[in-house]
Design an enzyme around this catalytic site. Structure first.
Site, short mmCIF file in Angstrom:
data_model
loop_
_atom_site.label_atom_id
_atom_site.label_comp_id
_atom_site.label_asym_id
_atom_site.label_seq_id
_atom_site.Cartn_x
_atom_site.Cartn_y
_atom_site.Cartn_z
N ASN A 125 0.80 -1.24 0.00
CA ASN A 125 0.00 0.00 0.00
C ASN A 125 0.83 1.28 0.00
OD1 ASN A 125 0.67 -0.55 2.67
ND2 ASN A 125 -1.15 0.46 3.47
N GLY A 176 1.91 -5.39 7.47
CA GLY A 176 0.99 -6.10 6.60
C GLY A 176 -0.25 -6.50 7.36
N SER A 177 -0.85 -7.59 6.94
CA SER A 177 -2.11 -8.01 7.55
C SER A 177 -1.88 -8.60 8.94
CB SER A 177 -2.78 -9.04 6.65
OG SER A 177 -1.94 -10.16 6.50
N THR A 178 -2.90 -8.52 9.76
CA THR A 178 -2.83 -9.07 11.11
C THR A 178 -2.61 -10.58 11.05
OG1 THR A 178 -4.14 -7.26 11.99
CG2 THR A 178 -4.11 -9.28 13.29
N GLY A 204 0.96 -11.29 10.13
CA GLY A 204 1.76 -10.79 11.25
C GLY A 204 1.81 -11.77 12.41
N GLU A 209 3.46 -3.91 12.33
CA GLU A 209 2.52 -2.82 12.01
C GLU A 209 1.41 -3.48 11.20
OE1 GLU A 209 2.69 0.11 13.19
OE2 GLU A 209 4.81 0.55 13.59
N GLU A 221 7.40 2.50 15.35
CA GLU A 221 8.36 2.96 14.35
C GLU A 221 8.44 4.48 14.44
OE1 GLU A 221 6.57 0.73 10.83
OE2 GLU A 221 8.65 0.02 10.84
#
Ligand code: NAP
Ligand code: MG
Length: 452
Positions: free
Chosen positions: A131, A207-209, A212, A229, A432
């Protein structure tokens, strides 16, 4: 040799193909990074700082080229893409101050001298989504390099072009061979190898949960630190006492920016019930006026979705039986175009609870301050959010009450390189950016010197 064919999401033309890095190639990249990291960490701090400033300066003279590449690969509007490339430069500039400022402590103890060092971890693996290919990569590699680490970067399979170019620019700027390597390819091959390789000492994953959690579980096998994240379903809370005109004119950008493919998208619009009708009256022209179209046009505010597959995922949410308040416009013809859409769901509807990652916002009325906070927090996520009110006390109370990592009051800003960014709950782990980011790429070492 396997490869990915890249498609311009604005017109569905093929723009090229990128070969996948193999497992063997990842392993030799790790071996090169181990060697490069030792030499990098041994440099004088001022020399590491200077090298990062040169990298930033090299990115700066290639902003337009990088932006154009992102327009073609990701369909981002040119104005946004220029900001993204500029963000890489700014992150590098900001963290070029860090090598000379990684200051430890001197701690009073009996019998000698006690001091702490912030030692680099070694080789860091950074895994990024499609993204925001440039900024999210830089939020990992900037502070990691500054703290004395080598970095392996895996861009998303679908959007590798700007990352590959950044890898070339690093070398052109004089950064040593092997220190910052970009390895395009599959998450299940390249990304997974960062998790399993014992010489990769930390994984930064955005990325996606779902993925992750898998990465975190894999890292547990080696007690390997991770920064995550992940997803979001952030609330934009509008109280009756707010400047409703300002709140309504800002709302479309806060969720439709990058076609809603933004982990910080304010995809739940919580409006105090007493002003709901008035607010929707103000919101409608703002949504209809949101400029969706040719990413090369300077005036464009929103481009297409990134891919056909992602378009279909987002469209499936709109098949649900949910009232549509109104929609904006989108071009016809080729490209993965979707009009900004405002929904009026119930609180428990799937569209109001799950991350859609597209240009869709759910408007949910609330009764009072306590209800607003409870509704905002009724989510597995907690990444960002906004609060609109003219009551300073309420702004403070609600900001403290919302379980979210990056909030703004009477604005929608959330990501600045100088301030910490990251999520509560299943939106992530660790932070971050901001002044402390390099510390997330170090181990603290304590040394006691006896004075005999
Ligand atoms: P994704 O499917 O989780 O992929 C993210 C990255 O992980 C990609 O590079 C992917 O590679 C890689 N990957 C996939 N499987 C892996 C595995 N088994 N081991 C290691 N790496 C693996 O996410 P996405 O679909 O690209 O991005 C959308 C999601 O990212 C959304 O949920 C969004 O909220 C989240 N996001 C969060 C933030 C934040 O800062 N919190 C920012 C942006 C996006 P491939 O390209 O090969 O799939
Ligand atoms: Mg994916």
């Amino acid at each position: 040799m396997s490869e990915t064919t890249l498609i311009n999401p604005a017109d569905e033309t093929v723009i090229g193909a990128v070969a996948h890095t193999t497992l063997e190639e990842v392993d030799s990249a790790v071996a090169r990074a181990v060697v490069a990291q030792r030499a990098w960490a041994a440099l004088a701090p001022v020399d590491r700082a200077r090298a990062l400033r040169r990298f930033a300066a090299t990115v700066d003279v290639h902003i337009e080229e990088l932006a154009q590449l992102e327009v073609r690969n990701s369909g981002h509007p040119i104005g946004a893409a220029r900001w993204e490339a500029g963000n890489v430069r700014d992150v590098l500039d900001y963290y070029s101050g860090a090598p000379e400022r990684l200051i430890g402590q001197q701690i009073p103890v009996a019998g000698g001298l006690d001091i702490t060092f912030h030692e680099p971890l070694g080789v860091v693996g950074v895994i990024v989504p499609w993204n925001f290919p440039m900024p999210i990569a830089a939020w990992g590699f900037g502070p990691a390099l500054a703290a004395g680490n080598a970095v392996l970067l895996k861009p998303a399979d679908w959007t590798p072009l700007t990352a590959i170019r950044l890898g070339e620019l690093a070398l052109e700027s004089g950064l040593p061979e092997g220190l910052f390597q970009v390895l395009p390819g599959r998450g299940s091959v390249v990304g997974d190898r960062f998790v399993t390789h014992e010489h990769v000492r930390k994984v930064v994953f955005t990325g996606s949960t779902e993925v992750g959690k898998h990465v975190m579980a894999g890292c547990a096998a080696q007690v390997k630190p991770v920064t995550l994240e992940l997803g979001g379903k952030s609330a934009n809370i509008v109280f009756a006492d707010a400047d409703l005109e300002a709140a309504a004119s800002g709302a479309p950008g806060s969720v439709f920016d990058n076609a809603g493919q933004d982990c910080c998208a304010r995809s739940r619009l919580l409006v105090e019930r007493s002003v709901l009708d008035r607010f929707l009256e103000l919101l409608e022209p703002a949504v209809r006026g949101f400029r969706v179209g040719d990413p090369n046009d300077e005036a464009t505010e929103m481009g297409p979705l990134v891919s056909k597959g992602h378009f279909e995922n987002v469209a499936a949410f709109l098949d649900d039986d949910v009232a549509v308040a109104f929609r904006g416009s989108a071009p016809e013809g080729p490209g993965y175009w979707m009009a900004p859409t405002v929904l009026l769901p119930n609180r428990d509807d799937r569209v109001a609870r799950e991350e859609i990652f597209g240009p869709v916002v759910s408007v949910l009325p609330f009764d009072d301050e306590a209800d607003a906070i409870a509704l905002a927090n009724d989510s597995i996520f907690g990444l960002s959010g906004s609060i609109w009110t003219r009551d300073l006390g309420r702004g403070i109370r609600v900001a403290r009450g919302v379980e979210s990592g990056a909030l703004s009051v009477n604005s929608h800003s959330s990501v600045r390189y100088a301030t910490p960014f990251g999520g509560f709950k299943q939106s992530g782990l660790g932070r971050e950016l901001g002044p402390d980011a390099p510390l997330a790429f170090t181990e603290t070492k304590n040394v006691f010197f006896s004075h005999g």
